[in-house]
Every structure is written in C-alpha cells, then in structure tokens.
Design an enzyme around this catalytic site. Sequence first.
Site, PDB file in Angstrom:
ATOM      1  N   GLN A 198      30.908  26.431  51.125  1.00  0.00           N
ATOM      2  CA  GLN A 198      30.437  25.047  51.185  1.00  0.00           C
ATOM      3  C   GLN A 198      30.054  24.533  49.800  1.00  0.00           C
ATOM      4  O   GLN A 198      30.202  23.344  49.500  1.00  0.00           O
ATOM      5  CB  GLN A 198      29.269  24.912  52.168  1.00  0.00           C
ATOM      6  CG  GLN A 198      28.001  25.657  51.814  1.00  0.00           C
ATOM      7  CD  GLN A 198      27.988  27.081  52.349  1.00  0.00           C
ATOM      8  OE1 GLN A 198      29.034  27.668  52.651  1.00  0.00           O
ATOM      9  NE2 GLN A 198      26.802  27.660  52.475  1.00  0.00           N
ATOM     10  N   GLN A 271      28.880  50.011  37.252  1.00  0.00           N
ATOM     11  CA  GLN A 271      29.714  49.008  37.902  1.00  0.00           C
ATOM     12  C   GLN A 271      29.725  49.176  39.418  1.00  0.00           C
ATOM     13  O   GLN A 271      29.781  48.197  40.162  1.00  0.00           O
ATOM     14  CB  GLN A 271      31.134  49.057  37.343  1.00  0.00           C
ATOM     15  CG  GLN A 271      31.229  48.576  35.908  1.00  0.00           C
ATOM     16  CD  GLN A 271      30.626  47.202  35.707  1.00  0.00           C
ATOM     17  OE1 GLN A 271      31.106  46.208  36.261  1.00  0.00           O
ATOM     18  NE2 GLN A 271      29.560  47.121  34.918  1.00  0.00           N
ATOM     19  N   HIS A 274      27.289  47.121  41.638  1.00  0.00           N
ATOM     20  CA  HIS A 274      27.499  45.722  42.014  1.00  0.00           C
ATOM     21  C   HIS A 274      27.795  45.548  43.497  1.00  0.00           C
ATOM     22  O   HIS A 274      27.309  44.607  44.133  1.00  0.00           O
ATOM     23  CB  HIS A 274      28.669  45.129  41.218  1.00  0.00           C
ATOM     24  CG  HIS A 274      28.302  44.629  39.871  1.00  0.00           C
ATOM     25  ND1 HIS A 274      27.657  43.434  39.657  1.00  0.00           N
ATOM     26  CD2 HIS A 274      28.495  45.165  38.638  1.00  0.00           C
ATOM     27  CE1 HIS A 274      27.468  43.255  38.367  1.00  0.00           C
ATOM     28  NE2 HIS A 274      27.968  44.291  37.721  1.00  0.00           N
ATOM     29  N   GLU A 340      39.437  45.036  34.564  1.00  0.00           N
ATOM     30  CA  GLU A 340      38.516  43.978  34.145  1.00  0.00           C
ATOM     31  C   GLU A 340      37.732  44.446  32.911  1.00  0.00           C
ATOM     32  O   GLU A 340      37.650  43.755  31.904  1.00  0.00           O
ATOM     33  CB  GLU A 340      37.559  43.653  35.289  1.00  0.00           C
ATOM     34  CG  GLU A 340      36.517  42.607  34.939  1.00  0.00           C
ATOM     35  CD  GLU A 340      35.464  42.461  36.033  1.00  0.00           C
ATOM     36  OE1 GLU A 340      34.738  41.452  36.012  1.00  0.00           O
ATOM     37  OE2 GLU A 340      35.345  43.355  36.892  1.00  0.00           O
ATOM     38  N   HIS A 341      37.136  45.642  33.013  1.00  0.00           N
ATOM     39  CA  HIS A 341      36.427  46.263  31.897  1.00  0.00           C
ATOM     40  C   HIS A 341      37.093  47.600  31.592  1.00  0.00           C
ATOM     41  O   HIS A 341      37.266  48.421  32.486  1.00  0.00           O
ATOM     42  CB  HIS A 341      34.963  46.548  32.251  1.00  0.00           C
ATOM     43  CG  HIS A 341      34.221  45.392  32.834  1.00  0.00           C
ATOM     44  ND1 HIS A 341      34.050  45.220  34.208  1.00  0.00           N
ATOM     45  CD2 HIS A 341      33.579  44.356  32.241  1.00  0.00           C
ATOM     46  CE1 HIS A 341      33.343  44.124  34.418  1.00  0.00           C
ATOM     47  NE2 HIS A 341      33.044  43.586  33.257  1.00  0.00           N
ATOM     48  N   ASP A 374      27.885  42.848  29.630  1.00  0.00           N
ATOM     49  CA  ASP A 374      27.341  42.050  30.722  1.00  0.00           C
ATOM     50  C   ASP A 374      26.230  41.125  30.251  1.00  0.00           C
ATOM     51  O   ASP A 374      26.001  40.071  30.845  1.00  0.00           O
ATOM     52  CB  ASP A 374      26.796  42.958  31.823  1.00  0.00           C
ATOM     53  CG  ASP A 374      27.886  43.573  32.686  1.00  0.00           C
ATOM     54  OD1 ASP A 374      29.008  43.026  32.699  1.00  0.00           O
ATOM     55  OD2 ASP A 374      27.620  44.600  33.340  1.00  0.00           O
ATOM     56  N   HIS A 433      67.597   7.932  31.343  1.00  0.00           N
ATOM     57  CA  HIS A 433      66.834   8.497  30.232  1.00  0.00           C
ATOM     58  C   HIS A 433      67.470   8.101  28.899  1.00  0.00           C
ATOM     59  O   HIS A 433      66.785   7.700  27.952  1.00  0.00           O
ATOM     60  CB  HIS A 433      66.785  10.029  30.330  1.00  0.00           C
ATOM     61  CG  HIS A 433      65.823  10.558  31.344  1.00  0.00           C
ATOM     62  ND1 HIS A 433      65.876  10.223  32.668  1.00  0.00           N
ATOM     63  CD2 HIS A 433      64.764  11.404  31.207  1.00  0.00           C
ATOM     64  CE1 HIS A 433      64.914  10.850  33.321  1.00  0.00           C
ATOM     65  NE2 HIS A 433      64.204  11.575  32.453  1.00  0.00           N
TER      66      HIS A 433
END
Length: 445
Positions: A198, A271, A274, A340-341, A374, A433
């Site tokens: 939302q 990691q 998380h 990602e890392h 981070d 054109h």
Amino acid sequence: MTSRLELARVDLRGRTPSVAELRSALPRGGVDVDSVLHHVRPVVEAIRERGVAAALEYGQRFDNVTPATVRVPESELETALAQLDPAVRAALEESIARARKVHADQRRTDTTTEVVAGGTVTERWVPVERVGLYVPGGNAVYPSSVVMNVVPAQTAGVGSLVVASPPQEQFGGLPHPTVLAAARLLGVDEVWAVGGAQGIALLSYGGVDTDGTEIEPVDLITGPGNIYVTAAKRLCRGLVGIDAEAGPTEIAILADASADPVHVAADLISQAEHDVLAASVLVTDSAELADAVDTALTAQMAVVRHAERVSEALRGKQSGTVLVDDIAQGLRVVNAYAAEHLEIQTADASTVAAEVRSAGAVFVGPYAPVSLGDYCAGSNHVLPTAGCARHSSGLSVQTFLRGIHVVEYSETALKDVAGHVVALAEAEDLPAHGQAVRARFEALS
C-alpha cells in the site's frame, strides 16, 4: 550443547562447468514474486481508486495501526531527533558524512560533442523531479537505509523527496523514531507513515490526506522491501520508475587458506541475521578452511542473539560452501554467482578483487567486512540481488539522474547530411521522415 552447524557443500574440484551449469549448481534462494501478485494487485487497484483511505485500511489490516495522518508532522521528526541516543546520532552523522563524500564524486557533468561544424549534441543530466524512498520495517530498524537512499537523491539535486516507512503500533502509528530521527538529521521534512504494497501504491498514485492536504505522487521509487513491496513495485513500474526488484540479502566470500575462519564465520552470520531467506555462501580452494569455518559457525551460534533466524538461513538451500580447485576457478564461480556483497579474503586480495566482474559491491581484505559497507564505508548498501549484479548497479547519484540529448544543427550542417537522412528513411520505408528534411530546402509544390 549446540549441535554442529555445517554448511551444505558443492564440490566443483576437478570439474570445469559452463556458466549455465554454474548458475544451476550454486546455492540460490530468492522469492517468487509472481506467486503474490494476485494478492498485491487488489491492494494497488484500491489505492489507485480510493487513495489514502484504502492505504490506511490496509495499514490497519497488516500493521495493526492507523496513523492520524499519512504525513508525519514535522514536530514528530524534531522530537525523534531530540530524543535520539547520542551514540546513535554520532554514528549516523559519521555515516552521512562519509556517504556524502563518496556520492559527491558521482555527480555527472553535461558534455557537448561537436559532431560537425554547426552540429552539436549535448548530453544534459537532469535530476528526477520527485522521488519516493522506501525504508522497510519488519525484523529490524533501518535508519541506515534512510541514509543510503536520501544522500544520493539529495546529491543528484532531486526537486523533492518523501521517505515512506511502515507505521508502528508501539509508536502510536508513527514509523520507528530512529527512522524519523535519521530523516530529520538529513534535512528531510516529508515522511509518510505507510508501508508494504500500500505504501508503494500510494507513492505511485498520491491522494488527499485525512487532514485535507494533498500528498503528491512521485516519479521514481527506490529502496528495498519484502516480497509484497517488490510485487507492488513491479505492478507500478511504468507509472513510476523503480530502482530494482530487490530480493533477500546475500553474501559470498571468496577465501583461501590464509583467511581467518572466525572472521569468515562472523561475516556469514552477519548477513544471515537479516532474514531466514538470506544467502551466505563461502567459495574456497581450502577444504581445511571450510571445516574450520563450520567449527567457528557452531561456536559463534551459541552467542548469536537471533540464533533461530540465522540457523534457518545458514541451513537453507540458498546458503553453502563451494569447493574449487584454485582461486582462478573461484573467480569464475563468484562472477557467475554475482553476489550482492562479495568479500575477498585471500593472500593477494587486491589483485583478486581486480578480476571481479559481477558483484553489487566488493569488500577487499580482512578489514573490510560487509557490515562496514552497511553503515560507514561511504559506499551505498542498496545493491542488486539474485544475480542481477551481472547487469545492474547499486543505488547511486546516477539512479536519480536522467540523460537528455539536446541536438542543435545549423542550416548548413543539416543540408550536408540531408541526403543520408533521406536514404535511411527510404530504406526503412518511412518517406515522411525524409520529406521532413527535404521540406527545409525544397520549395513545396
């Protein structure tokens, strides 16, 4: 007594798998965004039709609280900053200063190319007018994500920005006070107490707040979130721009026998903390190191605060150890994985890191753990996941800029190239054109 934690192993020694075989063999988790689209689409459609009222209804359902207004009063931002723990404030100030220093060097300058005498093309870099920066709630509080989203947007010179973060029942319908404080510390005056799908939809469509104030839609949305946030970004893409469809966080560590197994284990755990879907992958040419890391993981798990979450992540199909013949093969593996890392913990880490072609961010040597990135390295921690580092970059000043080509030709310069334009137009069966050029030099009959 803590049971031994052993990462699942993939043994590639003595093999030369293709890139396709590597992609299928390596540990990989991720989420199936398609599986929740049917849940998220009605949410997005409701916000499109009924705006704030629908967003607040879904907020009550999902967050168990309804804020008095979507827009957080500035007085609440001031209060949150005034009450912020001094140590946390000092840490955020340092994080902001370092991020601003790095991102300032990412600014783009306009360039003008003289193609021919009298004919130029200028590339202008124009900031996005209004952006929405999403900061998730859930398992943790993420003031660092406020920093990582706001700093590059401000550096790019965006016209206006809004931070959106889920309302918290324990804080009376406001986002977490540390998130509010971080926003105020950065000079942000517009924060919305709305999260989830939302929140993404409301950022996309805007509406009228409960106090009659217009809340304007944005042009671009950045920031990570859960699978529902990602699904909403997918559904709203086109109406607004998005940075990426972020998945669960991931770390890969390329290490040899010189690496400290305690460091490696600690970074894998960091990691996994998380999310139960977080991926922690070790790539090494040393079976002895792999064994030592398993031992260190087991020892450290005895004192990990979120042990159940971490254990589930480390034991999941997305985590594991990949054994390779040598670091050269290890580089092939990590480039195929595109983490990602990516940490490089080898004897010649800088040299090895220079060979990395696919990673969101690379952390070189024993004193550059991912957790530094981070918070306080100065780099950005909003990075591509799920292998997208093969083709995409992390959040930067460039994310908030648009390149616009400005073409300026004199009469002579156009006349000199007119024949080529007409020839290509005829080749593509688009004669009008060519006529658009002829009309400037030929009398119309």
